[in-house]
Design a protein around this motif. Structure first.
Motif, PDB file in Angstrom:
ATOM      1  N   UNK A 112       0.809  -1.216   0.000  1.00 22.09           N
ATOM      2  CA  UNK A 112       0.000   0.000   0.000  1.00 22.09           C
ATOM      3  C   UNK A 112       0.847   1.273   0.000  1.00 22.09           C
ATOM      4  N   UNK A 113       2.153   1.148  -0.066  1.00 23.67           N
ATOM      5  CA  UNK A 113       3.038   2.313  -0.050  1.00 23.67           C
ATOM      6  C   UNK A 113       2.853   3.108  -1.337  1.00 23.67           C
ATOM      7  N   UNK A 114       2.799   4.430  -1.214  1.00 25.30           N
ATOM      8  CA  UNK A 114       2.509   5.311  -2.350  1.00 25.30           C
ATOM      9  C   UNK A 114       3.726   6.008  -2.941  1.00 25.30           C
ATOM     10  N   UNK A 115       4.904   5.801  -2.362  1.00 25.69           N
ATOM     11  CA  UNK A 115       6.115   6.476  -2.844  1.00 25.69           C
ATOM     12  C   UNK A 115       7.263   5.470  -2.913  1.00 25.69           C
ATOM     13  N   UNK A 116       7.968   5.476  -4.036  1.00 25.06           N
ATOM     14  CA  UNK A 116       9.178   4.675  -4.207  1.00 25.06           C
ATOM     15  C   UNK A 116      10.290   5.646  -4.544  1.00 25.06           C
ATOM     16  N   UNK A 117      11.409   5.502  -3.867  1.00 20.76           N
ATOM     17  CA  UNK A 117      12.508   6.429  -4.081  1.00 20.76           C
ATOM     18  C   UNK A 117      13.827   5.689  -4.196  1.00 20.76           C
ATOM     19  N   UNK A 118      14.752   6.340  -4.861  1.00 24.48           N
ATOM     20  CA  UNK A 118      16.092   5.798  -5.004  1.00 24.48           C
ATOM     21  C   UNK A 118      17.047   6.931  -5.285  1.00 24.48           C
ATOM     22  N   UNK A 119      18.313   6.647  -5.181  1.00 24.73           N
ATOM     23  CA  UNK A 119      19.317   7.669  -5.469  1.00 24.73           C
ATOM     24  C   UNK A 119      20.508   7.013  -6.129  1.00 24.73           C
ATOM     25  N   UNK A 120      21.306   7.848  -6.770  1.00 23.19           N
ATOM     26  CA  UNK A 120      22.505   7.343  -7.433  1.00 23.19           C
ATOM     27  C   UNK A 120      23.604   8.384  -7.329  1.00 23.19           C
ATOM     28  N   UNK A 121      24.823   7.946  -7.432  1.00 25.07           N
ATOM     29  CA  UNK A 121      25.976   8.841  -7.364  1.00 25.07           C
ATOM     30  C   UNK A 121      25.873   9.906  -8.455  1.00 25.07           C
ATOM     31  N   UNK A 122      26.338  11.111  -8.143  1.00 22.78           N
ATOM     32  CA  UNK A 122      26.270  12.208  -9.117  1.00 22.78           C
ATOM     33  C   UNK A 122      27.047  11.902 -10.384  1.00 22.78           C
TER      34      UNK A 122
END
Length: 165
Positions: A112-122
């Motif tokens: 039921x989670x409404x947000x998925x996030x991730x990050x990566x090196x610049x």
């Protein structure tokens, strides 16, 4: 044989089998591994993992991981933060974007989670392009978010909301 959870075009997401984590550690290039600094984590979030395999679930190509991030006191403030790792021999073939799309579909369909996030090196422009192709929105720079090689590294953050689909 690994149990397949999601099938994609040319790949599958499957339960990790015994020895998969070790195989990935041996055959990966550790290009973006973070440093362990010896301090205990203040909070241990449960980490979920699936293997990235060929369509049959036989050949190991990498893995995806995700864990909850909590921004407030209710379930509506929970997001999934994910990471992915592809073995060097399968990078640059478009599978990373397809895996992200499949993972997003899986997480939105099964939670039921409404947000998925991730990050990566610049410096990881290839991953940035893949995130954008998968429908993620670039949010900004996370200054000094990771420690790698003894130095603080900036990350670019991305997110996708259920309502973005």
């Amino acid at each position: 044989m690994r149990k397949i959870v999601v099938r994609g075009d040319g790949f599958a997401l499957a339960e990790l089998a015994k020895g998969d984590q070790e195989y990935l550690a041996e055959h990966g290039d550790r290009a973006f591994d973070v440093d362990r600094d010896g301090r205990a984590m203040p909070y241990e979030a449960p980490v979920h993992r699936l293997a990235i395999t060929d369509e049959t679930g036989t050949e190991l190509l990498g893995r995806v991981m995700w864990h909850p991030v909590i921004y407030g006191p209710s379930y509506g403030c929970v997001a999934w933060n994910f990471g992915r790792e592809l073995l060097p021999r399968v990078r640059g073939k478009g599978i990373g974007t397809a895996v992200l799309k499949a993972l997003v579909r899986y997480l939105f369909d099964t939670t039921d989670v409404d947000r998925i996030e991730g990050s990566t090196d610049v410096t990881n422009v290839r991953a940035q392009k893949s995130l954008e192709k998968a429908g993620f929105t670039r949010e900004g720079v996370l200054r000094g978010a990771q420690l790698r090689g003894g130095k603080r590294r900036d990350m670019i953050s991305y997110s996708l909301l259920r309502t973005d689909k």
